[in-house]
Scaffold this motif. Structure first.
Motif, PDB file in Angstrom:
ATOM      1  N   CYS A  95      -3.113  -0.719   7.470  1.00 33.19           N
ATOM      2  CA  CYS A  95      -3.479  -1.108   6.262  1.00 33.19           C
ATOM      3  C   CYS A  95      -3.720  -2.601   6.203  1.00 33.19           C
ATOM      4  O   CYS A  95      -4.654  -3.273   5.546  1.00 33.19           O
ATOM      5  CB  CYS A  95      -2.789  -0.489   5.013  1.00 33.19           C
ATOM      6  SG  CYS A  95      -1.207  -0.693   4.975  1.00 33.19           S
ATOM      7  N   CYS A  96      -2.509  -3.236   6.622  1.00 31.33           N
ATOM      8  CA  CYS A  96      -2.637  -4.884   6.620  1.00 31.33           C
ATOM      9  C   CYS A  96      -1.417  -5.169   7.498  1.00 31.33           C
ATOM     10  O   CYS A  96      -0.466  -4.235   8.076  1.00 31.33           O
ATOM     11  CB  CYS A  96      -2.269  -5.336   5.166  1.00 31.33           C
ATOM     12  SG  CYS A  96      -0.855  -4.689   4.545  1.00 31.33           S
ATOM     13  N   HIS A 114       1.000  -1.294  -0.133  1.00 35.20           N
ATOM     14  CA  HIS A 114      -0.002   0.083  -0.049  1.00 35.20           C
ATOM     15  C   HIS A 114       0.687   1.166   0.065  1.00 35.20           C
ATOM     16  O   HIS A 114       0.226   2.165  -0.003  1.00 35.20           O
ATOM     17  CB  HIS A 114      -0.984  -0.135   1.187  1.00 35.20           C
ATOM     18  CG  HIS A 114      -1.725  -1.012   1.233  1.00 35.20           C
ATOM     19  ND1 HIS A 114      -1.685  -2.322   1.995  1.00 35.20           N
ATOM     20  CD2 HIS A 114      -2.950  -1.287   0.480  1.00 35.20           C
ATOM     21  CE1 HIS A 114      -2.557  -3.149   1.834  1.00 35.20           C
ATOM     22  NE2 HIS A 114      -3.434  -2.712   0.909  1.00 35.20           N
ATOM     23  N   PRO A 138      -8.056   0.689   7.600  1.00 36.53           N
ATOM     24  CA  PRO A 138      -9.286   0.707   6.981  1.00 36.53           C
ATOM     25  C   PRO A 138     -10.554   0.772   7.899  1.00 36.53           C
ATOM     26  O   PRO A 138     -11.671   1.337   7.437  1.00 36.53           O
ATOM     27  CB  PRO A 138      -9.434  -0.546   6.183  1.00 36.53           C
ATOM     28  CG  PRO A 138      -8.711  -1.487   7.013  1.00 36.53           C
ATOM     29  CD  PRO A 138      -7.573  -0.702   7.535  1.00 36.53           C
ATOM     30  N   SER A 139     -10.639   0.643   8.963  1.00 36.12           N
ATOM     31  CA  SER A 139     -11.358   0.856  10.133  1.00 36.12           C
ATOM     32  C   SER A 139     -10.856   0.803  11.498  1.00 36.12           C
ATOM     33  O   SER A 139      -9.761   0.719  11.696  1.00 36.12           O
ATOM     34  CB  SER A 139     -12.391  -0.461   9.972  1.00 36.12           C
ATOM     35  OG  SER A 139     -11.623  -1.477  10.731  1.00 36.12           O
TER      36      SER A 139
END
Length: 59
Positions: free
Chosen positions: A37-38, A23, A30-31
């Protein structure tokens, strides 16, 4: 915190990646249930947050 402390922290931060492999610099979660992001972006996100905290300490 003295200069040697700041230098040690900065050296440690420099071992973390600047960006997520997938990314890039967009590591925002994302939340609210996620930290980054991951999983691959987690170290980069933590580096960014730690660098911001260190910068605030310097001022």
């Amino acid at each position: 915190m003295d200069r040697s402390d700041i230098r040690a922290i900065q050296d440690a931060l420099n071992h973390l990646p600047l960006q997520c492999r997938y990314h890039g610099v967009k590591t925002e979660p994302p939340s609210p249930l996620h930290e980054a992001c991951c999983d691959t972006g987690l170290p980069a996100r933590r580096r960014q947050q730690a660098q911001e905290a260190l910068d605030r300490q310097r001022t």
